[in-house]
Design a protein around this motif. Structure first.
Motif, mmCIF file in Angstrom:
data_model
loop_
_atom_site.group_PDB
_atom_site.id
_atom_site.type_symbol
_atom_site.label_atom_id
_atom_site.label_comp_id
_atom_site.label_asym_id
_atom_site.label_seq_id
_atom_site.Cartn_x
_atom_site.Cartn_y
_atom_site.Cartn_z
ATOM 1 N N LEU A 1 117.182 -9.796 113.404
ATOM 2 C CA LEU A 1 115.549 -9.535 113.470
ATOM 3 C C LEU A 1 114.708 -10.639 113.058
ATOM 4 N N MET A 2 115.289 -11.523 112.037
ATOM 5 C CA MET A 2 114.459 -12.863 111.535
ATOM 6 C C MET A 2 114.538 -13.889 112.716
ATOM 7 N N THR A 3 115.552 -14.087 113.335
ATOM 8 C CA THR A 3 115.827 -14.986 114.530
ATOM 9 C C THR A 3 114.899 -14.850 115.769
ATOM 10 N N THR A 4 114.797 -13.416 115.907
ATOM 11 C CA THR A 4 114.081 -12.921 117.166
ATOM 12 C C THR A 4 112.535 -13.045 116.792
ATOM 13 N N SER A 5 112.140 -12.855 115.712
ATOM 14 C CA SER A 5 110.845 -12.976 115.240
ATOM 15 C C SER A 5 110.234 -14.421 115.206
ATOM 16 N N ILE A 6 111.279 -15.191 114.833
ATOM 17 C CA ILE A 6 111.004 -16.799 114.873
ATOM 18 C C ILE A 6 110.660 -17.361 116.352
ATOM 19 N N PHE A 7 111.478 -17.002 117.208
ATOM 20 C CA PHE A 7 111.360 -17.142 118.639
ATOM 21 C C PHE A 7 109.942 -16.680 119.466
ATOM 22 N N ILE A 8 109.823 -15.349 118.837
ATOM 23 C CA ILE A 8 108.452 -14.833 119.386
ATOM 24 C C ILE A 8 107.407 -15.356 118.761
ATOM 25 N N LEU A 9 107.249 -15.874 117.491
ATOM 26 C CA LEU A 9 105.916 -16.657 116.944
ATOM 27 C C LEU A 9 105.878 -17.830 117.708
ATOM 28 N N GLN A 10 106.957 -18.569 118.111
ATOM 29 C CA GLN A 10 106.965 -19.782 118.719
ATOM 30 C C GLN A 10 106.480 -19.603 119.998
ATOM 31 N N LEU A 11 106.745 -18.511 120.737
ATOM 32 C CA LEU A 11 106.287 -18.137 122.103
ATOM 33 C C LEU A 11 104.630 -18.022 122.276
ATOM 34 N N PHE A 12 104.415 -17.267 120.884
ATOM 35 C CA PHE A 12 102.946 -16.726 121.215
ATOM 36 C C PHE A 12 102.047 -18.474 120.774
ATOM 37 N N SER A 13 102.679 -19.044 119.891
ATOM 38 C CA SER A 13 102.122 -20.425 119.738
ATOM 39 C C SER A 13 101.919 -21.145 121.016
ATOM 40 N N ILE A 14 102.887 -21.328 121.689
ATOM 41 C CA ILE A 14 102.978 -21.987 122.783
ATOM 42 C C ILE A 14 101.978 -21.232 123.949
#
Length: 159
Positions: A32-45
């Protein structure tokens, strides 16, 4: 409560049929934490890609004004000819002009140093000793900045 061995190996844990073990819970939390980090990075991009490329970037504008203030204050002579700002400092004649959608600086008629970009209109005037820059970006936003030189311009640049 009856427990059974999953495998005859003594290093394999006992398994209950009535819930998660703490290892399974930690593993699912890690996923869950790993996918949330990737999703946050995707939103930032995505957010940075959606910002308008036609506007002046605030940091770029801040750096430009600081550099211009330093150049205008350090110049012995300032002059405006045909919408170009000529600055004479020492034996170097530098001028600021619009080139396509950029504002560039040239020294002694050579070079191409981009000092501001995404410009649709550039107008420079001399109001007494004060240099007034009127810049419009591609999005239509206009900014006006006044620069006060230290030295009073007594000679023309073209003399």
């Amino acid at each position: 409560m009856k427990m059974k061995w999953v495998n005859q190996n003594p290093f394999v844990m006992l398994r209950k049929n009535d819930g998660f073990t703490i290892i399974e819970m930690l593993f699912s939390l890690m996923i869950l934490m790993t996918t949330s980090i990737f999703i946050l990075q995707l939103f930032s991009i995505i957010h940075t890609q959606l910002e308008s490329k036609d506007k002046l970037h605030p940091k770029e504008w801040e750096i430009f004004t600081m550099q211009m203030q330093q150049e205008v204050r350090g110049a012995k002579s300032q002059d405006v000819i045909e919408n170009k700002l000529y600055l004479l400092s020492g034996d170097q004649l530098s001028f600021i002009e619009q080139y396509e959608d950029k504002l560039r600086r040239r020294v002694n008629g050579k070079g191409h140093e981009v000092i501001l970009q995404n410009i649709s209109k550039f107008k420079v005037e001399k109001d007494g000793n004060v240099i007034v820059l009127n810049i419009t970006d591609k999005a239509g936003n206009t900014v006006i900045r006044r620069f006060h030189p230290f030295f009073k311009s007594e000679t023309k640049v073209d003399e």
